[in-house]
Design a protein around this motif. Structure first.
Motif, PDB file in Angstrom:
ATOM      1  N   VAL A 129       0.846  -1.191   0.000  1.00  0.00           N
ATOM      2  CA  VAL A 129       0.000   0.000   0.000  1.00  0.00           C
ATOM      3  C   VAL A 129       0.883   1.242   0.000  1.00  0.00           C
ATOM      4  CG1 VAL A 129      -1.896  -1.142   1.229  1.00  0.00           C
ATOM      5  CG2 VAL A 129      -0.135   0.094   2.524  1.00  0.00           C
ATOM      6  N   SER A 130       0.343   2.353  -0.452  1.00  0.00           N
ATOM      7  CA  SER A 130       1.041   3.631  -0.326  1.00  0.00           C
ATOM      8  C   SER A 130       0.776   4.187   1.072  1.00  0.00           C
ATOM      9  CB  SER A 130       0.572   4.607  -1.396  1.00  0.00           C
ATOM     10  OG  SER A 130      -0.831   4.793  -1.309  1.00  0.00           O
ATOM     11  N   PHE A 131       1.500   5.254   1.436  1.00  0.00           N
ATOM     12  CA  PHE A 131       1.285   5.799   2.770  1.00  0.00           C
ATOM     13  C   PHE A 131       1.365   7.311   2.744  1.00  0.00           C
ATOM     14  CE2 PHE A 131       5.648   4.316   2.274  1.00  0.00           C
ATOM     15  CZ  PHE A 131       6.443   5.367   2.704  1.00  0.00           C
ATOM     16  N   SER A 132       0.643   7.909   3.680  1.00  0.00           N
ATOM     17  CA  SER A 132       0.537   9.368   3.762  1.00  0.00           C
ATOM     18  C   SER A 132       1.685   9.955   4.574  1.00  0.00           C
ATOM     19  CB  SER A 132      -0.788   9.745   4.423  1.00  0.00           C
ATOM     20  OG  SER A 132      -0.781   9.324   5.788  1.00  0.00           O
ATOM     21  N   ARG A 133       1.805  11.281   4.550  1.00  0.00           N
ATOM     22  CA  ARG A 133       2.789  11.954   5.377  1.00  0.00           C
ATOM     23  C   ARG A 133       2.511  11.705   6.862  1.00  0.00           C
ATOM     24  NH1 ARG A 133       6.097  16.520   5.164  1.00  0.00           N
ATOM     25  NH2 ARG A 133       6.497  15.876   3.010  1.00  0.00           N
ATOM     26  N   ASP A 134       1.230  11.697   7.248  1.00  0.00           N
ATOM     27  CA  ASP A 134       0.897  11.436   8.648  1.00  0.00           C
ATOM     28  C   ASP A 134       1.352  10.038   9.071  1.00  0.00           C
ATOM     29  OD1 ASP A 134      -0.197  13.933   8.964  1.00  0.00           O
ATOM     30  OD2 ASP A 134      -2.280  13.273   8.696  1.00  0.00           O
ATOM     31  N   ARG A 135       1.139   9.049   8.188  1.00  0.00           N
ATOM     32  CA  ARG A 135       1.574   7.687   8.485  1.00  0.00           C
ATOM     33  C   ARG A 135       3.094   7.623   8.592  1.00  0.00           C
ATOM     34  NH1 ARG A 135      -0.803   3.700  10.742  1.00  0.00           N
ATOM     35  NH2 ARG A 135      -2.423   3.310   9.184  1.00  0.00           N
ATOM     36  N   LEU A 136       3.773   8.321   7.697  1.00  0.00           N
ATOM     37  CA  LEU A 136       5.229   8.366   7.746  1.00  0.00           C
ATOM     38  C   LEU A 136       5.702   8.934   9.072  1.00  0.00           C
ATOM     39  CD1 LEU A 136       8.072   8.199   6.460  1.00  0.00           C
ATOM     40  CD2 LEU A 136       7.614  10.442   5.425  1.00  0.00           C
ATOM     41  N   ASN A 137       5.073  10.013   9.520  1.00  0.00           N
ATOM     42  CA  ASN A 137       5.457  10.620  10.793  1.00  0.00           C
ATOM     43  C   ASN A 137       5.233   9.660  11.958  1.00  0.00           C
ATOM     44  OD1 ASN A 137       6.196  13.012   9.541  1.00  0.00           O
ATOM     45  ND2 ASN A 137       4.226  14.006   9.879  1.00  0.00           N
ATOM     46  N   GLU A 138       4.128   8.914  11.914  1.00  0.00           N
ATOM     47  CA  GLU A 138       3.866   7.911  12.950  1.00  0.00           C
ATOM     48  C   GLU A 138       4.984   6.874  13.006  1.00  0.00           C
ATOM     49  OE1 GLU A 138      -0.343   6.401  13.706  1.00  0.00           O
ATOM     50  OE2 GLU A 138      -0.467   7.060  11.619  1.00  0.00           O
ATOM     51  N   MET A 139       5.402   6.425  11.835  1.00  0.00           N
ATOM     52  CA  MET A 139       6.436   5.391  11.766  1.00  0.00           C
ATOM     53  C   MET A 139       7.784   5.922  12.242  1.00  0.00           C
ATOM     54  SD  MET A 139       5.324   3.602   8.157  1.00  0.00           S
ATOM     55  CE  MET A 139       6.370   2.159   8.344  1.00  0.00           C
ATOM     56  N   LEU A 140       8.091   7.145  11.873  1.00  0.00           N
ATOM     57  CA  LEU A 140       9.353   7.736  12.307  1.00  0.00           C
ATOM     58  C   LEU A 140       9.372   7.958  13.820  1.00  0.00           C
ATOM     59  CD1 LEU A 140      10.014  10.319   9.451  1.00  0.00           C
ATOM     60  CD2 LEU A 140      11.077   8.071   9.752  1.00  0.00           C
TER      61      LEU A 140
END
Length: 240
Positions: free
Chosen positions: A209-220
């Motif tokens: 799946v692709s991911f949003s900037r918000d999801r990226l921030n959660e992962m980081l």
């Protein structure tokens, strides 16, 4: 839907991590690092030479090599006797970049080369992140040996570096993926950070799946918390 993690591990929890120093007699520094069932032997050697491209600079160089031993996986991994595999080259370059981020190569005592060898004894996901975390300990001890021998006045490592994986598995964000989790991940990411909270490298892929900037921030954010714990464990083992 992804079920219970091995040993009922919480989503934001690391696997059991151990860092065992001085496990090799002939290495200047060594560390056996374990992230759960992923075990990597990291050894550091120092040679008083540099490549031709570095000669005359008065500066040292730090590099790494990475390999998986034949019985490290359930199916035998052939030895890399006929040239390095692309994956191994990519990982060893990552390890080298990560360590050089926190190393003052002008303070290595002249034109010397430190090589960090990372050999995977047992693989269960996250071999590159375990290797980076253990390699820093091996490098630290090798430089301390170099300092105590009178070759340099201070340890060229001016900071710490560690790495961890994070991923989206069955719709859940998980820290420090083992192989079962990694093989099912919709999003897979490896994060390398130094002790100042700065990113050295982020390798992120939307596997399914692709991911949003918000999801990226959660992962980081999740990765940063995990790396903070790994940095603490590095400091703790050096105090023993």
């Amino acid at each position: 839907m992804f079920g219970t993690r091995t040993n009922n591990r919480k989503d934001r929890a690391l696997r059991p991590v151990t860092l065992e120093r001085n496990v090799m007699k002939n290495a200047a520094g060594s560390c056996l690092v374990k992230f759960g069932d992923t075990h990597v032997l990291c050894s550091a050697t120092i040679e008083e030479r540099v490549g031709a491209w570095r000669k005359g600079s008065g500066m040292g160089w730090l590099t790494a090599e990475y390999a998986m031993l034949p019985a490290s996986t359930t199916k035998r991994t052939p030895r890399e006797t006929k040239g390095r595999k692309g994956r191994s080259q990519e990982i060893e370059r990552l390890i080298g970049r990560s360590l050089r981020n926190v190393c003052d190569m002008s303070a290595m005592g002249g034109e010397i080369t430190m090589t960090i060898d990372c050999d995977v004894l047992q693989a269960d996901g996250g071999t590159r992140t375990a290797a980076i975390t253990g390699a820093w300990v091996a490098a630290h001890d090798a430089f301390e040996m170099w300092r105590m021998s009178g070759k340099i006045k201070t340890n060229p490592l001016f900071g710490q570096v560690a790495a961890v994986s994070v991923g989206l598995v069955g719709g859940r964000l998980l820290l420090d993926l083992d192989y079962r989790e990694d093989s099912q991940a919709e999003i897979d990411m490896n994060v390398v950070m130094n002790a100042k909270g700065e990113f050295v490298e982020v390798q992120g892929t939307g596997e399914q799946v692709s991911f949003s900037r918000d999801r990226l921030n959660e992962m980081l954010d999740m990765a940063q918390d995990g790396i903070g714990e790994l940095l603490r464990l590095q400091r703790e083992v050096l105090e023993k």
